[in-house]
Design a protein around this motif. Structure first.
Motif, PDB file in Angstrom:
ATOM      1  N   THR A 234       0.826  -1.204   0.000  1.00 27.49           N
ATOM      2  CA  THR A 234       0.000   0.000   0.000  1.00 27.49           C
ATOM      3  C   THR A 234       0.862   1.256   0.000  1.00 27.49           C
ATOM      4  O   THR A 234       0.582   2.207  -0.746  1.00 27.49           O
ATOM      5  N   SER A 235       1.923   1.263   0.805  1.00 27.80           N
ATOM      6  CA  SER A 235       2.776   2.457   0.862  1.00 27.80           C
ATOM      7  C   SER A 235       3.583   2.629  -0.427  1.00 27.80           C
ATOM      8  O   SER A 235       3.806   3.756  -0.867  1.00 27.80           O
ATOM      9  N   VAL A 236       3.982   1.516  -1.037  1.00 31.52           N
ATOM     10  CA  VAL A 236       4.717   1.617  -2.306  1.00 31.52           C
ATOM     11  C   VAL A 236       3.787   2.110  -3.408  1.00 31.52           C
ATOM     12  O   VAL A 236       4.164   2.963  -4.213  1.00 31.52           O
ATOM     13  N   LYS A 237       2.554   1.616  -3.439  1.00 30.33           N
ATOM     14  CA  LYS A 237       1.583   2.094  -4.434  1.00 30.33           C
ATOM     15  C   LYS A 237       1.344   3.596  -4.275  1.00 30.33           C
ATOM     16  O   LYS A 237       1.348   4.341  -5.262  1.00 30.33           O
ATOM     17  N   ALA A 238       1.166   4.030  -3.032  1.00 29.59           N
ATOM     18  CA  ALA A 238       0.963   5.464  -2.789  1.00 29.59           C
ATOM     19  C   ALA A 238       2.183   6.262  -3.233  1.00 29.59           C
ATOM     20  O   ALA A 238       2.055   7.346  -3.811  1.00 29.59           O
ATOM     21  N   ALA A 239       3.372   5.735  -2.990  1.00 29.68           N
ATOM     22  CA  ALA A 239       4.601   6.428  -3.405  1.00 29.68           C
ATOM     23  C   ALA A 239       4.722   6.466  -4.929  1.00 29.68           C
ATOM     24  O   ALA A 239       5.141   7.481  -5.496  1.00 29.68           O
ATOM     25  N   LEU A 240       4.361   5.380  -5.598  1.00 30.57           N
ATOM     26  CA  LEU A 240       4.393   5.373  -7.066  1.00 30.57           C
ATOM     27  C   LEU A 240       3.530   6.501  -7.624  1.00 30.57           C
ATOM     28  O   LEU A 240       3.888   7.143  -8.609  1.00 30.57           O
ATOM     29  N   GLU A 241       2.407   6.745  -6.977  1.00 29.12           N
ATOM     30  CA  GLU A 241       1.474   7.767  -7.453  1.00 29.12           C
ATOM     31  C   GLU A 241       1.986   9.184  -7.258  1.00 29.12           C
ATOM     32  O   GLU A 241       1.388  10.131  -7.751  1.00 29.12           O
ATOM     33  N   THR A 242       3.125   9.350  -6.574  1.00 28.03           N
ATOM     34  CA  THR A 242       3.721  10.682  -6.392  1.00 28.03           C
ATOM     35  C   THR A 242       4.855  10.951  -7.374  1.00 28.03           C
ATOM     36  O   THR A 242       5.418  12.043  -7.379  1.00 28.03           O
ATOM     37  N   ILE A 243       5.199   9.975  -8.191  1.00 25.43           N
ATOM     38  CA  ILE A 243       6.329  10.142  -9.111  1.00 25.43           C
ATOM     39  C   ILE A 243       5.925  11.065 -10.258  1.00 25.43           C
ATOM     40  O   ILE A 243       4.972  10.802 -10.983  1.00 25.43           O
ATOM     41  N   LYS A 244       6.676  12.153 -10.391  1.00 23.46           N
ATOM     42  CA  LYS A 244       6.412  13.154 -11.432  1.00 23.46           C
ATOM     43  C   LYS A 244       7.710  13.496 -12.142  1.00 23.46           C
ATOM     44  O   LYS A 244       8.712  13.822 -11.507  1.00 23.46           O
TER      45      LYS A 244
ATOM     46  N   PRO B 177      11.855   8.975 -21.731  1.00 23.18           N
ATOM     47  CA  PRO B 177      11.412  10.322 -21.370  1.00 23.18           C
ATOM     48  C   PRO B 177      11.043  10.347 -19.881  1.00 23.18           C
ATOM     49  O   PRO B 177      10.826   9.301 -19.275  1.00 23.18           O
ATOM     50  N   PRO B 178      10.938  11.525 -19.283  1.00 27.14           N
ATOM     51  CA  PRO B 178      10.553  11.598 -17.876  1.00 27.14           C
ATOM     52  C   PRO B 178       9.253  10.839 -17.604  1.00 27.14           C
ATOM     53  O   PRO B 178       8.314  10.893 -18.388  1.00 27.14           O
ATOM     54  N   ILE B 179       9.225  10.132 -16.483  1.00 25.06           N
ATOM     55  CA  ILE B 179       8.094   9.271 -16.127  1.00 25.06           C
ATOM     56  C   ILE B 179       7.239   9.955 -15.066  1.00 25.06           C
ATOM     57  O   ILE B 179       7.759  10.426 -14.058  1.00 25.06           O
ATOM     58  N   THR B 180       5.935   9.986 -15.313  1.00 23.94           N
ATOM     59  CA  THR B 180       4.972  10.509 -14.346  1.00 23.94           C
ATOM     60  C   THR B 180       3.891   9.458 -14.139  1.00 23.94           C
ATOM     61  O   THR B 180       3.363   8.906 -15.095  1.00 23.94           O
ATOM     62  N   LEU B 181       3.595   9.176 -12.867  1.00 21.52           N
ATOM     63  CA  LEU B 181       2.542   8.234 -12.508  1.00 21.52           C
ATOM     64  C   LEU B 181       1.536   8.944 -11.627  1.00 21.52           C
ATOM     65  O   LEU B 181       1.818  10.025 -11.108  1.00 21.52           O
TER      66      LEU B 181
END
Length: 102
Positions: free
Chosen positions: A45-55, A64-68
Motif C-alpha cells: 500500500t505504501s509503495v503504491k501510494a509512493a508510485l502515485e507521487t512520481i512526477k 522520457p521523464p516518467i509521471t505516474l
C-alpha cells in the motif's frame, strides 16, 4: 544508456533496458515509501501510494521523464527510438507519441 553499458560491459538488449528503467522507478517508489512510513513499515500500500507521487522522474536518458498517478499508470506517453549504427546504439528520434490501445 552509457550507465547501463558500463554495468553490462556491452550494449544491453531492449528487455534489459526496460528492466533497468522499471527497477529505477521501483527503487524510487520504495525509497519514497520508506521516507514516509519508515523502512520497517513499507508494504504494498505504501509503495503504491509512493508510485502515485512520481512526477517527471529522470531515468538518465533511457526514457522520457516518467509521471505516474492514481489515474495514470503508463508512466510515459512518448518514447525515444534507437538504432544500432556501427555497433553503437544511437537515438534517432525523441518523444515519439505512443497511442493508447483500447
Amino acid at each position: 544508456l552509457d550507465t547501463v553499458q558500463k554495468y553490462y560491459g556491452k550494449t544491453p538488449s531492449q528487455g534489459a533496458q526496460y528492466g533497468w528503467i522499471n527497477m529505477q522507478v521501483a527503487a524510487e517508489a520504495i525509497k519514497r515509501a520508506a521516507d514516509k512510513v519508515g523502512a520497517d513499515k513499507v508494504d504494498g500500500t505504501s509503495v503504491k501510494a509512493a508510485l502515485e507521487t512520481i512526477k517527471d522522474f529522470d531515468t538518465g536518458g533511457l526514457a522520457p521523464p516518467i509521471t505516474l498517478g492514481p489515474e495514470k499508470r503508463r508512466g510515459i506517453d512518448v518514447v525515444h527510438l534507437y538504432q544500432v549504427q556501427k555497433g553503437k546504439i544511437v537515438r534517432i528520434a525523441s518523444d515519439v507519441p505512443v497511442p493508447v490501445l483500447k
